[in-house]
Design an enzyme around this catalytic site. Structure first.
Site, PDB file in Angstrom:
ATOM      1  N   ALA A  74      21.791   0.288  43.190  1.00 44.95           N
ATOM      2  CA  ALA A  74      22.302   1.066  44.180  1.00 44.95           C
ATOM      3  C   ALA A  74      21.245   1.682  45.038  1.00 44.95           C
ATOM      4  CB  ALA A  74      23.238   2.244  43.545  1.00 44.95           C
ATOM      5  N   LEU A 121      25.538   7.138  37.703  1.00 40.98           N
ATOM      6  CA  LEU A 121      24.279   6.719  37.628  1.00 40.98           C
ATOM      7  C   LEU A 121      23.268   7.834  38.091  1.00 40.98           C
ATOM      8  CD1 LEU A 121      23.120   5.242  40.686  1.00 40.98           C
ATOM      9  CD2 LEU A 121      25.061   3.947  40.131  1.00 40.98           C
ATOM     10  N   TYR A 172      25.165  17.580  37.299  1.00 38.66           N
ATOM     11  CA  TYR A 172      24.734  18.637  36.200  1.00 38.66           C
ATOM     12  C   TYR A 172      24.332  19.788  36.729  1.00 38.66           C
ATOM     13  CZ  TYR A 172      21.950  19.702  31.901  1.00 38.66           C
ATOM     14  OH  TYR A 172      21.453  20.522  31.018  1.00 38.66           O
ATOM     15  N   TYR A 182      14.222  19.664  33.607  1.00 37.22           N
ATOM     16  CA  TYR A 182      15.046  18.676  34.501  1.00 37.22           C
ATOM     17  C   TYR A 182      14.344  18.557  35.835  1.00 37.22           C
ATOM     18  CZ  TYR A 182      19.321  16.439  35.721  1.00 37.22           C
ATOM     19  OH  TYR A 182      20.402  15.502  36.119  1.00 37.22           O
ATOM     20  N   GLY A 221      23.741  12.946  24.584  1.00 31.87           N
ATOM     21  CA  GLY A 221      22.652  11.993  24.167  1.00 31.87           C
ATOM     22  C   GLY A 221      22.774  10.566  24.614  1.00 31.87           C
ATOM     23  N   ARG A 223      21.302   7.160  26.801  1.00 38.87           N
ATOM     24  CA  ARG A 223      20.069   6.494  27.091  1.00 38.87           C
ATOM     25  C   ARG A 223      19.105   7.255  28.340  1.00 38.87           C
ATOM     26  NH1 ARG A 223      18.204   0.762  26.626  1.00 38.87           N
ATOM     27  NH2 ARG A 223      16.414   0.559  28.216  1.00 38.87           N
ATOM     28  N   ALA A 224      20.105   7.606  29.234  1.00 36.42           N
ATOM     29  CA  ALA A 224      19.190   8.091  30.550  1.00 36.42           C
ATOM     30  C   ALA A 224      18.824   9.637  29.975  1.00 36.42           C
ATOM     31  CB  ALA A 224      20.204   8.294  31.615  1.00 36.42           C
TER      32      ALA A 224
HETATM   33  P1  NAI Z   1      23.334   6.421  31.327  1.00 42.39           P
HETATM   34  O1  NAI Z   1      22.299   6.043  30.737  1.00 42.39           O
HETATM   35  O2  NAI Z   1      24.774   6.063  30.403  1.00 42.39           O
HETATM   36  O3  NAI Z   1      23.964   6.137  32.732  1.00 42.39           O
HETATM   37  C1  NAI Z   1      22.882   6.061  33.706  1.00 42.39           C
HETATM   38  C2  NAI Z   1      23.012   4.740  34.294  1.00 42.39           C
HETATM   39  O4  NAI Z   1      22.535   4.571  35.375  1.00 42.39           O
HETATM   40  C3  NAI Z   1      22.597   3.495  33.285  1.00 42.39           C
HETATM   41  O5  NAI Z   1      23.461   2.534  33.126  1.00 42.39           O
HETATM   42  C4  NAI Z   1      21.395   2.915  34.394  1.00 42.39           C
HETATM   43  O6  NAI Z   1      21.274   1.683  34.194  1.00 42.39           O
HETATM   44  C5  NAI Z   1      22.027   3.255  35.665  1.00 42.39           C
HETATM   45  N1  NAI Z   1      21.215   3.207  37.056  1.00 42.39           N
HETATM   46  C6  NAI Z   1      19.864   3.925  36.852  1.00 42.39           C
HETATM   47  N2  NAI Z   1      19.396   3.616  38.255  1.00 42.39           N
HETATM   48  C7  NAI Z   1      20.429   2.668  38.913  1.00 42.39           C
HETATM   49  C8  NAI Z   1      20.396   2.065  40.094  1.00 42.39           C
HETATM   50  N3  NAI Z   1      19.465   2.173  40.981  1.00 42.39           N
HETATM   51  N4  NAI Z   1      21.534   1.226  40.395  1.00 42.39           N
HETATM   52  C9  NAI Z   1      22.422   1.022  39.626  1.00 42.39           C
HETATM   53  N5  NAI Z   1      22.399   1.463  38.304  1.00 42.39           N
HETATM   54  C10 NAI Z   1      21.274   2.470  38.033  1.00 42.39           C
HETATM   55  O7  NAI Z   1      23.506   8.082  31.124  1.00 42.39           O
HETATM   56  P2  NAI Z   1      24.628   9.201  31.468  1.00 42.39           P
HETATM   57  O8  NAI Z   1      23.881  10.410  30.680  1.00 42.39           O
HETATM   58  O9  NAI Z   1      25.710   8.943  30.950  1.00 42.39           O
HETATM   59  O10 NAI Z   1      24.571   9.168  32.908  1.00 42.39           O
HETATM   60  C11 NAI Z   1      25.572   9.049  33.744  1.00 42.39           C
HETATM   61  C12 NAI Z   1      25.864  10.300  34.920  1.00 42.39           C
HETATM   62  O11 NAI Z   1      26.215  11.323  34.213  1.00 42.39           O
HETATM   63  C13 NAI Z   1      24.323  10.484  35.572  1.00 42.39           C
HETATM   64  O12 NAI Z   1      24.933  10.821  36.864  1.00 42.39           O
HETATM   65  C14 NAI Z   1      23.813  11.625  35.013  1.00 42.39           C
HETATM   66  O13 NAI Z   1      23.162  12.476  35.812  1.00 42.39           O
HETATM   67  C15 NAI Z   1      24.931  12.282  34.468  1.00 42.39           C
HETATM   68  N6  NAI Z   1      25.156  13.652  33.611  1.00 42.39           N
HETATM   69  C16 NAI Z   1      24.570  13.269  32.363  1.00 42.39           C
HETATM   70  C17 NAI Z   1      24.522  14.328  31.313  1.00 42.39           C
HETATM   71  C18 NAI Z   1      23.892  14.156  29.871  1.00 42.39           C
HETATM   72  O14 NAI Z   1      23.600  15.017  29.329  1.00 42.39           O
HETATM   73  N7  NAI Z   1      23.995  12.769  29.637  1.00 42.39           N
HETATM   74  C19 NAI Z   1      25.111  15.675  31.803  1.00 42.39           C
HETATM   75  C20 NAI Z   1      25.534  15.896  32.928  1.00 42.39           C
HETATM   76  C21 NAI Z   1      25.612  14.835  33.918  1.00 42.39           C
END
Ligand code: NAI
EC number: 1.3.1.9
Length: 286
Positions: A74, A121, A172, A182, A221, A223-224
């Site tokens: 993306a 993402l 977030y 962060y 928790g 991966r990101a």
């Molecule tokens: P996750 O690791 O499951 O999801 C992040 C995804 O983004 C991964 O699958 C990764 O492969 C993908 N990604 C990264 N760069 C990319 C690109 N250039 N093109 C396409 N895909 C790409 O981790 P999570 O934490 O579930 O993240 C999902 C959303 O939730 C993110 O926006 C994150 O900032 C948000 N979020 C997460 C929190 C947390 O504590 N885990 C808290 C609040 C928001």
């Protein structure tokens, strides 16, 4: 006909994207996912080998079906935007049509239209650096991958989204209050995402009768999140200080997302909705 959803940002069964996919599948939607190109191989192999079968289970006992996995990066809108070193990179050369424009064209060829767009993402190469030590490139990369990626996806998908459809992203609270750790411009990227949610709600509402909201989620928790380095601390802090002293489950965010993209939320657009056990309402640690 059931609704069709495209969920960008699913590469394993731990993150919010996966949980949102499950909640939408449980509500009867057809699931398409966009998976980051470098993570594609391992995700597809794990899916095929049944590694996710346990977590594919839906409340009625059936397994979530993912109709199609699309490779996606993306940060690139069109093939012309992709630099040579990425084109020839082994992990990228193995798949094709993974820029935003090409993914949307392929979805259009495959299915004609979608009803729901999910952006789950984010990426900030310098996330572990304080803002004062973040480079210009690191900052712009964070905003490109985590904020503009949403504008680009919505802009390209909008023409094939059925009126009455909806879109959602994940943000977030570091966007509005300081969360040391962060870094890398990720707090700035989330602030942009939330502001864009309001403007895009107006524009996509007028242009295509599409609703646009974002969920400000509590710590998980994933991966990101583990890559940032302080997630266990944030989870513990939330558990101790939030009004609801319980673990925040990814499924709770999944259910809120399913509500927000459903007709039950037909008058909600442009909103940042907190799904965080109420932590955002607290002013002091207790
Ligand atoms: P996750 O690791 O499951 O999801 C992040 C995804 O983004 C991964 O699958 C990764 O492969 C993908 N990604 C990264 N760069 C990319 C690109 N250039 N093109 C396409 N895909 C790409 O981790 P999570 O934490 O579930 O993240 C999902 C959303 O939730 C993110 O926006 C994150 O900032 C948000 N979020 C997460 C929190 C947390 O504590 N885990 C808290 C609040 C928001």
């Amino acid at each position: 006909r059931g609704k069709r959803a495209f969920i960008a940002g699913v590469a394993d069964d731990n993150g919010y994207g996966w949980a949102i996919a499950k909640a939408l599948a449980a509500a009867g939607a057809e699931i398409l996912v966009g998976t980051w190109v470098p993570a594609l191989n391992i995700f597809e192999t794990s899916l095929r080998r049944g590694k996710f079968d346990e977590s594919r289970k839906l409340p009625d006992g059936s397994l979530m079906e993912i109709t199609k996995v699309y490779p996606l990066d993306a940060v690139f809108d069109t093939l012309e935007d992709v630099p040579e070193h990425v084109k020839t990179n082994k992990r990228y050369a193995g798949s094709s049509k993974w820029t935003v424009k090409e993914v949307v064209e392929t979805v259009k060829d495959d299915f004609g239209s979608i009803d729901i767009l999910v952006h789950s993402l984010a990426n900030g190469p310098e996330v572990t650096k304080p803002l004062l030590e973040t480079s210009r490139n690191g900052y712009l990369a964070a905003v490109s991958a985590s904020s503009y990626s949403y504008i680009s996806l919505l802009k390209h998908f909008l023409p094939i989204m059925n009126p009455g459809g909806a879109s959602i992203s994940l943000t977030y609270i570091a966007s509005e209050r300081t969360i040391p750790g962060y870094g890398g411009g990720m707090s700035s990227a989330k602030a942009a995402l939330e502001s864009d949610t309001r403007v895009l709600a107006y524009e996509a509402g007028r242009k295509g009768k599409i609703r646009v909201n974002t969920i400000s989620a509590g710590p998980l928790g994933s991966r990101a999140a583990k890559a940032i380095g302080f997630i266990e601390k944030m989870i513990e802090y939330s558990y101790v200080n939030a009004p609801l002293q319980k673990e925040l489950l990814a499924d709770e965010v999944g259910n809120a997302a399913a509500f927000l993209v459903s007709p039950l939320a037909s008058a909600i657009t442009g909103s940042t909705v907190y799904v965080d056990n109420g932590l955002n309402t607290m002013a002091i640690a207790v």
